[in-house]
Scaffold this motif. Sequence first.
Motif, PDB file in Angstrom:
ATOM      1  N   ARG A  10      16.048  53.326 -12.541  1.00 19.71           N
ATOM      2  CA  ARG A  10      15.469  52.205 -11.816  1.00 19.71           C
ATOM      3  C   ARG A  10      15.314  52.580 -10.348  1.00 19.71           C
ATOM      4  N   SER A  42       3.971  44.257 -24.177  1.00 23.53           N
ATOM      5  CA  SER A  42       4.274  45.444 -24.954  1.00 23.53           C
ATOM      6  C   SER A  42       3.884  46.703 -24.177  1.00 23.53           C
ATOM      7  N   ILE A  90       8.104  48.571 -16.153  1.00 20.69           N
ATOM      8  CA  ILE A  90       8.926  49.626 -16.749  1.00 20.69           C
ATOM      9  C   ILE A  90       7.988  50.740 -17.185  1.00 20.69           C
ATOM     10  N   LEU A  92       7.687  54.322 -19.284  1.00 21.55           N
ATOM     11  CA  LEU A  92       8.363  55.026 -20.370  1.00 21.55           C
ATOM     12  C   LEU A  92       7.612  56.301 -20.713  1.00 21.55           C
ATOM     13  N   PHE A 104      11.400  58.030 -27.446  1.00 21.97           N
ATOM     14  CA  PHE A 104      11.166  57.490 -26.120  1.00 21.97           C
ATOM     15  C   PHE A 104      12.336  57.781 -25.190  1.00 21.97           C
ATOM     16  N   GLY A 105      11.999  57.911 -23.917  1.00 17.01           N
ATOM     17  CA  GLY A 105      13.033  57.929 -22.904  1.00 17.01           C
ATOM     18  C   GLY A 105      13.568  56.526 -22.697  1.00 17.01           C
ATOM     19  N   SER A 106      14.575  56.413 -21.872  1.00 18.23           N
ATOM     20  CA  SER A 106      15.238  55.122 -21.670  1.00 18.23           C
ATOM     21  C   SER A 106      14.497  54.237 -20.686  1.00 18.23           C
ATOM     22  N   GLY A 107      13.448  54.773 -20.046  1.00 14.05           N
ATOM     23  CA  GLY A 107      12.633  53.940 -19.177  1.00 14.05           C
ATOM     24  C   GLY A 107      13.046  53.982 -17.713  1.00 14.05           C
ATOM     25  N   ARG A 109      12.745  51.390 -14.526  1.00 11.56           N
ATOM     26  CA  ARG A 109      12.390  50.040 -14.067  1.00 11.56           C
ATOM     27  C   ARG A 109      12.049  50.119 -12.600  1.00 11.56           C
TER      28      ARG A 109
ATOM     29  N   TYR B  36      10.099  49.849 -34.193  1.00  8.58           N
ATOM     30  CA  TYR B  36      11.092  50.190 -33.176  1.00  8.58           C
ATOM     31  C   TYR B  36      11.897  48.951 -32.819  1.00  8.58           C
ATOM     32  N   GLN B  38      13.925  47.387 -29.490  1.00  6.97           N
ATOM     33  CA  GLN B  38      14.081  47.579 -28.055  1.00  6.97           C
ATOM     34  C   GLN B  38      15.052  46.552 -27.500  1.00  6.97           C
ATOM     35  N   PRO B  40      17.068  44.974 -24.117  1.00  5.28           N
ATOM     36  CA  PRO B  40      16.662  44.757 -22.716  1.00  5.28           C
ATOM     37  C   PRO B  40      17.043  45.932 -21.835  1.00  5.28           C
ATOM     38  N   GLY B  41      16.095  46.396 -21.030  1.00  3.59           N
ATOM     39  CA  GLY B  41      16.359  47.477 -20.087  1.00  3.59           C
ATOM     40  C   GLY B  41      16.438  48.856 -20.699  1.00  3.59           C
ATOM     41  N   LYS B  42      16.064  48.976 -21.967  1.00  2.00           N
ATOM     42  CA  LYS B  42      16.135  50.284 -22.638  1.00  2.00           C
ATOM     43  C   LYS B  42      14.802  50.648 -23.259  1.00  2.00           C
ATOM     44  N   GLY B  43      14.665  51.913 -23.594  1.00  2.00           N
ATOM     45  CA  GLY B  43      13.476  52.362 -24.285  1.00  2.00           C
ATOM     46  C   GLY B  43      13.526  52.013 -25.758  1.00  2.00           C
ATOM     47  N   PRO B  44      12.383  52.009 -26.422  1.00  2.00           N
ATOM     48  CA  PRO B  44      12.354  51.709 -27.859  1.00  2.00           C
ATOM     49  C   PRO B  44      13.178  52.707 -28.667  1.00  2.00           C
ATOM     50  N   LEU B  87       9.404  46.033 -32.190  1.00  3.57           N
ATOM     51  CA  LEU B  87       8.034  46.461 -31.918  1.00  3.57           C
ATOM     52  C   LEU B  87       7.449  47.172 -33.118  1.00  3.57           C
ATOM     53  N   GLY B 108       5.344  42.628 -29.925  1.00  4.58           N
ATOM     54  CA  GLY B 108       6.739  42.522 -30.296  1.00  4.58           C
ATOM     55  C   GLY B 108       7.160  41.131 -30.724  1.00  4.58           C
TER      56      GLY B 108
END
Lengths: 113, 115
Positions: A10, A42, A90, A92, A104-107, A109, B36, B38, B40-44, B87, B108
Amino acid sequence: SAVISQKPSRDICQRGTSLTIQCQVDSQVTMMFWYRQQPGQSLTLIATANQGSEATYESGFVIDKFPISRPNLTFSTLTVSNMSPEDSSIYLCSANDGSYGYTFGSGTRLTVV
Amino acid sequence: EDQVTQSPEALRLQEGESSSLNCSYTVSGLRGLFWYRQDPGKGPEFLFTLYSAGEEKEKERLKATLTKKESFLHITAPKPEDSATYLCAVQAGSSDGGSQGNLIFGKGTKLSVKP
């Protein structure tokens, strides 16, 4: 399956500045993808990054705003340039490792103030 | 135009109350349909890939099925830890018979399971 490390997780940035997001994959992958996920929405594909060639951008996304590098088969970066509050989202990265599918990566923010 | 539509947008269940999530798709040459989870605050987080109509896959309390027009994610006796956004995504084929590579996501379904 491939594991992707994405950083930063983040950040809060001032408008007009740029942020570079990094993704490191623990195995060699041909295709990597960058997505944006706006609040409550999405995933929207920004671009596809293949090693050794220019990234392919989706409609509505341009290279000057979202430059991408893909120097090798395990690494990619996305830069969000000249940021405005509308870029708060976010971000990704994803990789297709062939046999397993898409990881996927964790993103990241991002908040632009 | 390739499109993925998920319903409902949100679903509230009591613990143990089974239900299903829907994913309908319009795509030129389906190469694969993906589910997938998901948080909150994380990737799928990958759950399932389905490739052809009639295919089914299961994992713990989740079962995914596929027809030519839609996929269902069935949740049996859900627990609060199943609360997440689920998702659905498709991988389309390209005109040359290959893959377009990227996934096309639905918006989603946000699942909440109350104890």
